[in-house]
Design an enzyme around this catalytic site. Structure first.
Site, PDB file in Angstrom:
ATOM      1  CE1 TYR A 306      27.034  31.440 -20.440  1.00 39.69           C
ATOM      2  CE2 TYR A 306      25.255  29.352 -19.947  1.00 39.69           C
ATOM      3  CZ  TYR A 306      25.873  30.724 -20.385  1.00 39.69           C
ATOM      4  OH  TYR A 306      24.703  31.283 -21.563  1.00 39.69           O
ATOM      5  CG  HIS A 314      31.586  33.066 -24.482  1.00 41.07           C
ATOM      6  ND1 HIS A 314      31.047  33.140 -25.497  1.00 41.07           N
ATOM      7  CD2 HIS A 314      32.571  32.256 -24.522  1.00 41.07           C
ATOM      8  CE1 HIS A 314      31.862  31.959 -26.502  1.00 41.07           C
ATOM      9  NE2 HIS A 314      32.647  31.516 -25.538  1.00 41.07           N
ATOM     10  CE  LYS A 345      28.449  29.033 -27.339  1.00 37.39           C
ATOM     11  NZ  LYS A 345      28.763  30.142 -26.591  1.00 37.39           N
TER      12      LYS A 345
END
Lengths: 366, 366
Positions: A306, A314, A345
């Protein structure tokens, strides 16, 4: 795409024109006369001029034979496509891979020139002499193991030449997947200030437990460390525990109340996970860069990361720690990148040597 | 989920009632008196009655201590949660994993009894004495390698007992992922009738080439073999080539026109891909079951598989061939299953011994 409609149309036009140039194969090059310069190079940017003649690579030549633009002779005898292809594949290892990638790029309107590792590809609207090449395309097969050091060498090379590095991987059915490879310096905005714990943390089998409720909450809320097992008890992973130990935030003891130092703890952790140390180094680097790494188990990687822990819903990256002598299986890379992209991602490999390099691999459509 | 709201409410009720039962820890079991039978077993299905007393496992006991329903003494001394937990984790290897999974299941309203491999779990609305257990839950950690033979043993065991086998994998942050494991007999509707080729196919580096245009088209259209390199030339993968060779549909020669038999071809293929033979066996089995396997490279597996080649736009399975002595890395399994599910396919491992077993792994939410 089975074959290009454009090929078929082009072929028809050429058959009507019936203006086939001839070239001569010598060693690993085909040489055409002066007409080649005009017909093939000036209009379509095939080959490299050499005085009054044009030099074509084996890939270019096979493509031009297929397109019925040239005929090629060797020692007086004309070679058809099959004969030329087999001969070329005896000269150049993995010739068919280069041919497949070349044909695909040309078929989609790119101008392409050979390079050491595959091809230099010009941007749309550009061509040799007008613009510099935009991509360096490294051609390989899904079956060829890829050394991290090789990838790094190509990365440095393309950086120096200010080109984007593309990995063109040909699978066993001759489908091509393109990956762009980039270096990245990940950084985030999490400034971490957990207070030093007064209670002692216990190492259980392969995780640690904070028993004191207030300190459990503090660690979890102020640093997003660990996972509450229930109200008041926090489980910490091995990397998290090692980081907090190494930074003087807490003490760890075994179930028999014996205290563990950093060296002892990391020894035990390495017995549990053989790649613990490279994983730990990457964890520490990410934390110190203001990022929050948590386990990436569900995604099959070491970490999900993160950028801040305000936006903890997310994660931005999937990070896998590898050593500098790692050998990539392209099948595994393909799976990792596809999975990362399917959850929005970026897939990052953290290469650990005396420093840590972060390499992003992402699928691109050229 | 940090902790269960239900826990908190429950706890409060109990604190008010203040009716804590007491138990005694002996070896690896906690025994309560007659009140336990009434309070814990008859109403909530904890433990196993033994005459006038109730036997509780260490997991059940730790949970009941946490829930403030029991106190536990050992040799006259009362153990608090921390003391009991550390003692239990010294007795039962990976005790914390069992505790995490047990707490999660109970917390979500399931009745749970211990079993050899983890737990027996009763269906919603059911409980011991009323209904048989529905699931056998095998508890493990992401870090523990899993032998195919172990998985097969658990599968056979749960089949015999008519239970569904669930793999509960606890990751380093104590999150649980559940996978259901099933056997499958894949079958499809593709009846394959390619004609015998007259032309000879060439083995290049790591793929074969059909040079004759009509036969290229026939193979591709009537069996979905290979991939057209262009109009008239078909590339076949090693498994496809080996299958067509072995079934007498075509002949293969090297670039020097030397013919290759099945044994020679598979030797060469094995030098290119060390797991060629198990991959080939699975390919053959799938084809003979009316399915169309194509490369699964883009998904990081050996094959993507179509149930028929009328519906060739979407493949149904991802199949990875493994040998019967394979050891699963659960990190890789997790990645494979997640990826398969994200593209709406089932992840199947084909276990090759003297026969081939197909094992499906799919994520479930209990």
């Amino acid at each position: 795409m089975d074959f290009q409609l454009a090929d078929r149309l082009y072929l028809r036009v050429f058959e009507e024109d019936n203006m086939m140039l001839s070239g001569e194969l010598t060693e690993n090059i085909v040489i055409t006369g002066k007409e080649g310069l005009e017909e093939l190079h000036r209009t379509s940017f095939y080959g490299r001029p050499k005085g009054d003649s044009l030099e074509l690579s084996l890939t270019e030549s096979a493509y031009l034979i297929y397109m019925k633009k040239i005929t090629v002779k060797c020692a007086g005898e004309e070679l058809d496509f099959e004969q030329f292809f087999i001969r070329a594949s005896n000269i150049v290892k993995n010739f068919e891979l280069f041919y497949i990638v070349y044909k695909d790029l040309r078929g989609r309107g790119y101008y392409v020139q050979p390079s050491d590792i595959g091809f230099r590809v010009y941007p749309r609207g550009g061509h040799p002499g007008k613009t510099p090449a935009q991509y360096l395309v490294f051609v390989t097969s899904e079956r060829i193991p890829l050394l991290v050091s090789t990838l790094n060498k190509h990365l440095d090379n393309s950086d120096n030449k200010k080109k984007r590095l593309i990995l063109a991987i040909v699978d066993e059915e001759s489908d091509i997947t393109h990956y762009e490879v980039k270096k990245l310096i990940p950084s985030g905005s999490s400034v971490l200030k957990p207070k030093t714990l007064h209670s002692v943390v216990t190492l259980l089998e392969d995780r640690c437990m904070v028993w004191e409720p207030d300190e459990s909450n503090m660690l979890h809320k102020e640093g997003f460390f660990g996972k509450p097992m229930d109200e008041g008890h926090l489980q910490l992973s091995l990397v998290e525990s090692c980081y907090l130990l190494n930074n003087g935030i807490m003490e760890i003891e075994k179930r028999n109340h014996e205290k563990l130092g950093f060296a002892e703890f990391s020894d035990i952790a390495t017995r549990i996970e053989s790649d613990f140390m490279i994983k730990y180094k990457v964890y520490e680097k990410l934390r110190k860069s203001g990022l929050v790494p948590k386990t990436g188990f569900k995604f099959g990687t070491h970490f999900r990361v993160y950028r801040s822990f305000d936006s903890i819903s997310h994660s931005d990256y999937l990070v896998h720690a590898i050593s500098h002598d790692h050998i990539f299986s392209l099948q595994q890379v393909s799976r990792a990148v596809r999975l990362a992209n399917s959850v929005k991602k970026e897939m990052i490999y953290a290469v650990v040597s005396d420093r840590i390099d972060f390499i992003v691999l992402g699928r691109v459509r050229l």
